[in-house]
Design an enzyme around this catalytic site. Structure first.
Site, PDB file in Angstrom:
ATOM      1  CG  HIS A 373      -2.003  -0.963   1.201  1.00 31.04           C
ATOM      2  ND1 HIS A 373      -3.251  -0.715   0.682  1.00 31.04           N
ATOM      3  CD2 HIS A 373      -2.013  -2.248   1.593  1.00 31.04           C
ATOM      4  CE1 HIS A 373      -3.992  -1.799   0.786  1.00 31.04           C
ATOM      5  NE2 HIS A 373      -3.260  -2.749   1.339  1.00 31.04           N
ATOM      6  CE  LYS A 564      -6.044  14.032   0.448  1.00 30.61           C
ATOM      7  NZ  LYS A 564      -5.903  13.043  -0.599  1.00 30.61           N
ATOM      8  NE  ARG A 565      -3.658   9.882  10.181  1.00 28.28           N
ATOM      9  CZ  ARG A 565      -3.437   9.015  11.151  1.00 28.28           C
ATOM     10  NH1 ARG A 565      -4.357   8.106  11.442  1.00 28.28           N
ATOM     11  NH2 ARG A 565      -2.342   9.041  11.869  1.00 28.28           N
ATOM     12  CE  LYS A 570      -2.167  10.764   3.335  1.00 31.14           C
ATOM     13  NZ  LYS A 570      -2.837   9.914   2.314  1.00 31.14           N
ATOM     14  CB  THR A 672      -9.901   5.171  -1.189  1.00 33.37           C
ATOM     15  OG1 THR A 672      -9.367   5.472   0.108  1.00 33.37           O
ATOM     16  CG2 THR A 672      -9.261   3.914  -1.717  1.00 33.37           C
ATOM     17  CE  LYS A 676     -13.846   6.362   0.749  1.00 31.60           C
ATOM     18  NZ  LYS A 676     -13.074   6.384   2.011  1.00 31.60           N
TER      19      LYS A 676
HETATM   20  C1  475 Z   1      -2.187   4.660   0.959  1.00 35.77           C
HETATM   21  N1  475 Z   1      -1.440   2.780   6.481  1.00 35.77           N
HETATM   22  C2  475 Z   1      -3.286   5.138   0.041  1.00 35.77           C
HETATM   23  C3  475 Z   1      -4.631   3.170   0.765  1.00 35.77           C
HETATM   24  O1  475 Z   1      -4.668   1.157  -0.513  1.00 35.77           O
HETATM   25  C4  475 Z   1      -4.134   3.962  -0.422  1.00 35.77           C
HETATM   26  C5  475 Z   1      -1.281   1.912   8.664  1.00 35.77           C
HETATM   27  C6  475 Z   1      -0.504   1.460   9.733  1.00 35.77           C
HETATM   28  C7  475 Z   1       0.850   1.451   9.645  1.00 35.77           C
HETATM   29  C8  475 Z   1       1.413   1.895   8.504  1.00 35.77           C
HETATM   30  N2  475 Z   1       0.648   2.321   7.466  1.00 35.77           N
HETATM   31  C9  475 Z   1      -0.662   2.323   7.533  1.00 35.77           C
HETATM   32  C10 475 Z   1      -1.073   2.894   5.204  1.00 35.77           C
HETATM   33  O2  475 Z   1       0.004   2.622   4.804  1.00 35.77           O
HETATM   34  C11 475 Z   1      -2.108   3.374   4.302  1.00 35.77           C
HETATM   35  O3  475 Z   1      -3.209   3.708   4.728  1.00 35.77           O
HETATM   36  N3  475 Z   1      -1.815   3.427   3.017  1.00 35.77           N
HETATM   37  C12 475 Z   1      -2.824   3.882   2.074  1.00 35.77           C
HETATM   38  O4  475 Z   1      -3.538   2.763   1.566  1.00 35.77           O
HETATM   39  C13 475 Z   1      -5.408   1.926   0.369  1.00 35.77           C
HETATM   40  O5  475 Z   1      -5.247   4.414  -1.142  1.00 35.77           O
HETATM   41  O6  475 Z   1      -2.717   5.767  -1.084  1.00 35.77           O
HETATM   42  O7  475 Z   1      -1.482   5.758   1.478  1.00 35.77           O
END
Ligand code: 475
Length: 838
Positions: A373, A564-565, A570, A672, A676
């Site tokens: 991700h 978003k976060r 970002k 995502t 939306k």
């Molecule tokens: C991406 N979270 C988005 C989304 O694929 C993408 C949580 C805990 C620890 C470390 N990382 C996380 C992520 O890495 C995360 O939310 N990544 C996101 O996944 C779904 O649409 O671009 O940043």
């Protein structure tokens, strides 16, 4: 067997208080649950009581489908998807369940006839925040689509007692407040004590010989924790299928507790209990940046071990053998958080079930698949070998063995390439040995996917390029999607009704049918209603802003939104630089023509992420100055909405005119939220990053506001030596903006407050804000012009929705089913519930 209970209830028919669907029955059931479950007289009940009573009324209507689904899965020869994720951001359950059961209208009516308002009751539900952001919400959308497509599937994760913190804003700063979401009880979970599993930790390993004198390894743990399954129903939309989300709660192993307790060591007994329960106590609030803490590894191993033991137990009960596991189970790893699965599956198969290594490895590789991700190098999980060894000694041995065999293969394919071996190795040797979880996941899986086309390409060329050379066939793309049930039907009922009136209601299961809206694009009545709905949604958000921020906003202004976060990549602060520029333009030229704007932000910062928290403070500081200044009145407003969440998103996306998707190209894996917004008729201003590229492809470049460097240009500029200060020197407006921030114009009591932010931009600017600034500001000018042409904007808005069909998570899930999991739908027929035969 005819039991007494069965005899007593055998006269119950389908139209009873627990399954009946008529308004009268629903009203009676609601009142009944208020009395018998909540223990409240109607005249003394509060909104929480109403919410609980209505939830039980709804849950009762889910149970028949849920239990029937379990029965069908138990009886039939099927293949099941297991989605392993440390996070599930499910959003509120009640509204969604009503939608998916097609019960929303009747319940609304029953509640109304009971003298109450459904929307007010829905607002009582605590939003279960068992995730950080995109990754956790994706898992929830996937569960919705799996159930809707009638795919046998189960989500596995952790039942955190405290989810993502509640964010309050005090004096402009983020303050974190614990999320006690279970305080009033959780009507959506069923505890299954009978399926409790034991999870081992620590200790050491030893070799022993079996009866035939063959050597095996045994793990002697130093302590054991119990995993208690808490099951939540996941109903599909307009189908009988109700799948299960199984979340594990950690509790102390019983004998352990008793030993200490019985010997009078009460402190010791309590200490063990606390240590065990700590494992599922709280969600780590980091998004895209893992924290290498021991408790985090304990959480990961805990839920992985529980889930794999559960899968194997159920499989053995049904088939009595394990060689055919891959024919009946597809396990998806949601990022590397559950990647320890690869070693745990090998341990279970070899050590506990006596399989040979090669056979166990075949089963493991054909069962698992891995989704990446994020490309951010700091987000790739690594665990120090000493920590690993003390917590999971047997797994470290297994990982060494996997690595040894893997590197031997590589050596035969690419002889004498030491550097290649070092890069591919699951163990990083430089500067303190570490276990690389992405390498483990990639080696142990038969499929590896990225979450948008660009992201998958960058994975292949960059982060996992050495693996791509070894196994090009493993790599595939699965562009993310979101469920239109929550994000359009539930969030935007008025728009949904208009759409269904024009093209029928089947678009909610076949989102490509939204294309049919294109034939109404010139229908003036339709266009007018389209605008009215957006306006009404904006009014609802404006009311919320007034109630929560005490800021009056103009619903005729552009609602320009970034939620978003908070993360530097970002670039919320790029948005902010532009806001400051607009403000200064007005101050310099008070009569300047400008399309009125309301800038809205929302999002949480990781509590330890200094720069992200400073960005929140900066947004609020600018908001304070701008919103108070009579010179800009009627033209600019800035709002930071506290505590962004799935439920707040449901209010925000439908009210947006402009969606800000402005990450540095190559950094946002997919996004995502961008989808939306598009589905709710907002236009996007964005870079060529993540799924923005595919959104633009679908909606047409003339209906998308594009700006900024491409991923390739970003990389080239970096290697050529990027000097952000050159942009500062040569761009007057940008210079003024940064100077004002640095001088303390927005922080009168503390002039140096935002210096770290400005210094970081001038000296490093890792995310190239200054390089992209002018392109962004110019593009925003075009947005302002375009908004003035109401008719043209309406056309663009309609076309964005009409062409958003690709971004349904149903499409994504179909691709996973066909290309990775090889699973098929299973039909669930309802049998009338008859307790006498149960
Ligand atoms: C991406 N979270 C988005 C989304 O694929 C993408 C949580 C805990 C620890 C470390 N990382 C996380 C992520 O890495 C995360 O939310 N990544 C996101 O996944 C779904 O649409 O671009 O940043």
């Amino acid at each position: 067997m005819q039991t007494d209970v069965a005899n007593q209830t055998s006269n119950i028919t389908v139209e009873d208080d627990r399954t009946g669907l008529s308004i009268e029955t629903l009203k009676r059931a609601f009142a009944d649950n208020l009395f018998y479950i909540q223990g409240k007289l109607a005249i003394l009940a509060n909104f929480t009581d109403y919410y609980m009573a209505l939830s039980y009324t709804t849950r009762d209507r889910l149970l028949q489908r849920w239990l029937q689904t379990l029965k069908v899965y138990h009886e039939q020869d099927i293949k099941t998807v297991y989605y392993l994720s440390a996070e599930f951001l499910m959003g509120r359950h009640l509204g969604n369940s009503l939608i998916n059961l097609d019960l929303y209208e009747s319940i609304a009516q029953a509640v109304k006839e009971s003298g109450l308002d459904l929307t007010e009751i829905l607002e009582q539900e605590p939003d279960p925040g068992l995730g950080n952001g995109g990754l956790g919400r994706l898992a929830a959308c996937f569960l919705d689509s799996l159930a809707t497509l009638e795919i046998p599937a189960m989500g596995y994760g952790i039942r955190y007692e405290f989810g993502i913190f509640n964010q309050s804003i005090q004096h402009g700063w983020q303050v974190e407040i614990p999320d006690k979401w279970l305080r009033c009880g959780n009507p959506w979970e069923v505890v299954r004590y009978e399926s409790t599993v034991q999870v081992k930790f620590g200790g050491h390993t030893e070799i022993y010989n079996d009866d035939r004198g063959r050597p095996h390894t045994r793990w002697i743990p130093s302590f054991t924790v119990e995993g208690i399954p808490h099951d939540t129903p996941v109903p599909g939309y307009q189908t009988n299928t109700v799948n299960t989300l199984r979340l594990w709660k950690a509790e102390a192993g019983e004998d352990f507790n008793f030993q200490a307790f019985n010997s009078g060591d009460y402190d010791g007994a309590v200490a063990t209990k606390i240590k065990s329960e700590t494992i599922s106590k709280v969600l780590y609030p980091n998004d895209n940046t893992p924290q290498g803490r021991q408790l985090r590894l304990e959480q990961q191993f805990f839920f992985v071990s529980c889930s794999l033991q559960d899968i194997i137990r159920r499989h053995l009960k049904k088939y009595g053998r394990l060689d055919n596991l891959p024919e009946h189970a597809a396990v998806q790893l949601n990022d590397t958080h559950p990647a320890i699965s690869i070693a745990e599956m090998m341990r279970l198969l070899v050590d506990e079930h006596g399989l040979f290594w090669d056979e166990a490895w075949r089963i493991t590789q054909s069962t698992f698949a891995y989704t990446n991700h994020t490309l951010m190098p700091e987000a790739l999980e690594k665990w120090g070998v000493p920590l690993f060894e003390s917590l999971l000694p047997r797994h470290l041995e297994i990982i060494y063995e996997i690595n040894h065999r893997f590197l031997q293969d590589v050596q035969t394919w690419y002889p004498d390439d030491e550097e290649l071996l070092a890069r591919l190795s699951i163990i990083e040797e430089n500067g303190g040995k570490q276990v690389r979880m992405a390498n483990l996941a990639t080696v142990g899986s038969h499929a590896v996917n990225g979450v948008a086309a660009l992201h998958t390409e960058l994975l292949k060329q960059d982060v996992l390029s050495d693996f791509y050379k070894l196994w090009p066939e493993k790599f595939n793309n699965k562009t993310n999607g979101v469920t239109p049930r929550r994000w359009v039907l539930l969030a935007n009922p008025a728009l949904s009704e208009l759409i269904s009136e024009k093209i029928g209601g089947t678009w909610l299961k076949h989102l490509d049918e939204l294309r049919k809206l294109e034939s109404f694009v010139d229908d003036s009545d339709f266009r007018q209603r389209w605008r009215q709905i957006k306006q009404a949604n904006k009014q609802k958000l404006a009311d919320y802003i007034m109630a929560h921020n005490c800021v009056e906003v103009d619903v005729n202004s552009i609602f320009d939104i970034q939620v978003k976060r908070i993360h530097e990549y970002k670039r919320q602060h790029l948005d902010l630089l532009h806001i400051i520029a607009l403000y200064l333009r007005i101050k310099q030229n008070p009569h300047i023509q400008m399309t009125p704007r309301t800038f809205i932000f929302g999002g949480k910062a990781a509590p330890g992420y200094f720069m992200a928290k400073l960005i929140i403070k900066a947004i609020n500081a600018v908001a304070d100055v701008v919103n108070r200044d009579p010179d800009v009145h009627g033209r600019l407003k800035v709002v930071f909405l506290a505590n962004f969440s799935a439920s707040l998103g449901q209010l925000i996306y439908p009210a947006a005119d402009l969606s800000e998707q402005i990450s540095t190209a190559g950094k946002e894996a997919s996004g995502t939220g961008n989808m939306k917004f598009t589905m709710n008729g907002a236009l996007t201003i964005g870079t060529l990053d993540g799924a923005n590229i595919e959104i633009r492809e679908e909606v047409g470049e003339e209906n998308f506001f594009l700006f900024g460097l491409t991923a390739a240009e970003v990389e080239k500029m970096k290697t050529d030596g990027y000097k952000p200060r050159d942009y500062y020197e040569s761009n007057e407006e940008l210079r003024h903006v940064l100077d004002r921030l640095a001088m303390g114009y927005f922080s009168p009591g503390d002039k140096d407050l935002f210096k770290p932010l400005v210094d970081s931009l001038l000296n490093h600017d890792d995310y190239m804000l200054l390089a992209d600034y002018q392109a962004y500001a110019d593009c925003q000018d075009k947005v302002g012009e375009a908004y003035k042409d109401v008719e043209q904007w309406t056309t663009m808005s309609i076309l964005n929705v009409a062409r958003s069909g690709k971004f349904s998570s149903d499409r994504t899930i179909k691709e996973y089913c066909d290309e990775i999991w090889h699973v098929k739908p299973v039909n669930v027929e309802l049998e009338p519930y008859d307790p006498a035969k149960a």
